[in-house]
Structures are given as structure tokens and as C-alpha cells.
Motif scaffolding. Structure first.
Motif, short mmCIF file in Angstrom:
data_model
loop_
_atom_site.label_atom_id
_atom_site.label_comp_id
_atom_site.label_asym_id
_atom_site.label_seq_id
_atom_site.Cartn_x
_atom_site.Cartn_y
_atom_site.Cartn_z
N ARG A 123 -1.38 -6.38 15.85
CA ARG A 123 -1.51 -6.82 14.40
C ARG A 123 -1.59 -5.56 13.33
O ARG A 123 -2.32 -4.60 13.75
CB ARG A 123 -2.41 -7.93 14.09
N SER A 124 -1.21 -5.50 12.45
CA SER A 124 -1.77 -4.70 11.43
C SER A 124 -2.75 -4.95 10.35
O SER A 124 -3.42 -4.35 9.65
CB SER A 124 -0.42 -4.02 10.70
N GLY A 125 -2.78 -6.56 10.25
CA GLY A 125 -3.81 -7.06 9.54
C GLY A 125 -3.91 -8.59 9.83
O GLY A 125 -3.19 -9.18 10.37
N LEU A 135 -8.00 -4.97 8.82
CA LEU A 135 -6.94 -4.08 8.50
C LEU A 135 -6.77 -3.03 9.29
O LEU A 135 -7.65 -2.43 9.74
CB LEU A 135 -6.89 -3.60 7.17
N ASP A 139 -1.69 1.50 8.93
CA ASP A 139 -0.81 0.72 7.81
C ASP A 139 -1.19 0.72 6.45
O ASP A 139 -0.46 0.93 5.58
CB ASP A 139 -0.80 -0.75 8.52
N ALA A 140 -2.62 0.60 6.16
CA ALA A 140 -3.11 0.40 4.93
C ALA A 140 -2.78 1.65 4.26
O ALA A 140 -2.58 1.59 2.92
CB ALA A 140 -4.50 0.01 5.04
N SER A 143 0.41 1.93 2.33
CA SER A 143 0.60 0.87 1.28
C SER A 143 0.74 1.38 0.01
O SER A 143 0.11 2.66 -0.09
CB SER A 143 -0.29 -0.47 1.56
N HIS A 149 6.39 -2.55 1.69
CA HIS A 149 5.47 -3.10 2.46
C HIS A 149 4.21 -2.99 1.89
O HIS A 149 3.68 -1.82 1.56
CB HIS A 149 5.76 -2.65 4.01
N VAL A 151 0.14 -4.17 3.58
CA VAL A 151 -0.57 -4.95 4.23
C VAL A 151 -2.01 -5.36 3.54
O VAL A 151 -2.56 -6.32 3.79
CB VAL A 151 -1.03 -4.17 5.42
N HIS A 154 -0.86 -8.18 1.46
CA HIS A 154 -0.41 -9.16 2.22
C HIS A 154 -1.94 -10.05 2.59
O HIS A 154 -1.97 -11.18 2.38
CB HIS A 154 0.07 -8.71 3.34
N GLU A 155 -2.95 -9.19 2.96
CA GLU A 155 -3.88 -10.16 3.58
C GLU A 155 -4.77 -10.62 2.38
O GLU A 155 -5.50 -11.63 2.81
CB GLU A 155 -4.69 -9.10 4.32
N GLU A 218 3.99 -9.17 -1.50
CA GLU A 218 4.16 -7.59 -1.32
C GLU A 218 5.13 -7.03 -2.05
O GLU A 218 5.17 -6.12 -2.78
CB GLU A 218 4.42 -7.17 0.24
#
Ligand SMILES: [Zn+2]
Length: 251
Positions: A123-125, A135, A139-140, A143, A149, A151, A154-155, A218
Motif C-alpha cells: 500500500r501507499s496509504g 502514508l 508516494d506522498a 503528490s 495522483h 495519496v 486520498h487518505e 484527488e
């Protein structure tokens, strides 16, 4: 009276912040999607981010070191969805956990026959009901670059969704929004998206209504034109919900 006490408490936290306005400006300049904000919107975002950092603990996992840059980047992006709502939308939980990269998530599900399954996903988040936001920094940190995208958004949108129970794509709505219209608009879009992929919208959004709401959020903040092209009615209700119009910013 309560709001006076609250304002006083918040003002004290803002006065004691370790980050100055120019620290925040430098951090914001590294996040292209914040370019559209006016000077006063940015100042308000910096205040929300300061209060968020005071209210939530940010902890590193697997030896990840939480630097000021990490704290600022996460807080700024996390507060963008609530810029015109309030920090109360993130109440009821206390920590943000950051892994250096994608992490393994173990989950247990019980199927309709009562059989328990152990699942392991990369997972990325993640956002846990009444629990932490988790997180991946790899990936973050990428962002906010207007690629659709994000993350962090998203979360944290899952957190908004969870304010009235488990994530289901139906967050608490302001009194002037029609819940039936939200449900109908999102359900129609979700059913369509399950059948027809759309340019710039991650297929992960077809997983369930909660992921549809998070993935489209997102896009709303990152590449709003893509959302208008695919689902103009959803753009409209998200605009009414977030009280922001990323496509027609005034700055
Ligand atoms: Zn999700």
C-alpha cells in the motif's frame, strides 16, 4: 463562549508555532497544486496546517525520520480539502504514520461462509476508522504535482468520509446540500466508471464507492479539468462540498 475559548487556544498555538510564514511559503512553493490559492487562502492554509501539526502526532515507521519538510508537506496537503471547512473534520483520531515507501498491510476478512482470510497488500496509504492515517513518503512527496495522483488527499478524504461511520463515499453534507442528489450523482458516476474507464481517472476508483470518492477528490484538486470532462455533475457537487473551485481560481 466556547468558541471564544477555542479561538484563544488556537491563537496561542499559532503564536507558538515553530514555523514562520516564510517557512510555510517555501514549503508551499514545492507543491504546485497550491499555486492557485490567493494570499489570504494560503495564510489560512498555513494556520490550519499549524493547528493540525499541533493536534496530530506524526511518527516515522521502519526508521523513517520525520523532518520539518515532511511535516510541512503532509500538513499542507492534508489541509487543502478542509481549507473552507474546518479542522473539526479531522477530529476523533490522533496520529499520522509515515513509512519510507510502500508498506505491507495485513488485514483479516471474514467471508459469507464465516471463513477468515488473512490478506497482505502493498500500500501507499491507508486511513483507519477512528485510527491513524498511514502514508508512504515515496508516494506522498510526489503528490501535488498536478498529475492527478495525491495519496495525502486520498487518505484524508477517507477521513472526511468516515466522519459519519465507515468509508462509503457518503460524507456528512452541509445542510444546504441534498443528500439524495449526492447519492444519485455519485452512484450514477460510479456505475458508469465501473464500465467505462476515463482519461486521467485511476481505475482504482472502480473498487467501491469510498475509493471512487477518494480517487475523484484527488483529481478534483490535482487536475480538475479531467473531472469536469468525465463527470461535470460530480465536479459540481464536490465544489459545493469542499467549497472550492480549483478550476476557476481567482489567484
Ligand atoms: Zn483508498
Amino acid at each position: 463562549m466556547l468558541s471564544i475559548i477555542k479561538d484563544w487556544r488556537e491563537q496561542r498555538i499559532l503564536d507558538q508555532s515553530q514555523f514562520s510564514q516564510s517557512d510555510w511559503l517555501l514549503a508551499a512553493q514545492k507543491i504546485p497544486i497550491l499555486d492557485r490559492l490567493t494570499q489570504s487562502e494560503l495564510t489560512h492554509l498555513f494556520e490550519l496546517a499549524t493547528l493540525l501539526l499541533h493536534d496530530k502526532s506524526i511518527v516515522g515507521a521502519q526508521g523513517f525520520v520525520i523532518t520539518d519538510a515532511v511535516r510541512q508537506s503532509i500538513a499542507l496537503q492534508a489541509c487543502l480539502p478542509i481549507l473552507n471547512l474546518s479542522l473539526e473534520w479531522y477530529e476523533g483520531w490522533s496520529s499520522i504514520i509515515i513509512y519510507p515507501g510502500a508498506f505491507k498491510s495485513e488485514s483479516t476478512t471474514t467471508d459469507e461462509l464465516g471463513i477468515v482470510h488473512q490478506n497482505s497488500h502493498s500500500r501507499s496509504g491507508e486511513a483507519w476508522l477512528r485510527g491513524p492515517v498511514i502514508l508512504s513518503w515515496r508516494d506522498a512527496q510526489h503528490s501535488g504535482e498536478r498529475d492527478g495522483h495525491n495519496v495525502v488527499i486520498h487518505e484524508f478524504v477517507h477521513k472526511l468520509d468516515m466522519l459519519n461511520g465507515r468509508a462509503n463515499g457518503f460524507p456528512p453534507l452541509p445542510a444546504d446540500m441534498d443528500p439524495a442528489n449526492w447519492t444519485k450523482t455519485m452512484e450514477t458516476g460510479f456505475a458508469d466508471f465501473q464500465q467505462y474507464p476515463k482519461s486521467g481517472l485511476d481505475r482504482y476508483g472502480s473498487t467501491n464507492p469510498a475509493e471512487f470518492f477518494a480517487v475523484l477528490s484527488e483529481v478534483f484538486f490535482e487536475t480538475p479539468q479531467k473531472l469536469v470532462d468525465a463527470y461535470p455533475e460530480i465536479y459540481q457537487i464536490m465544489m459545493n462540498f469542499f467549497l472550492q473551485d480549483p478550476l476557476h481560481s481567482t489567484s
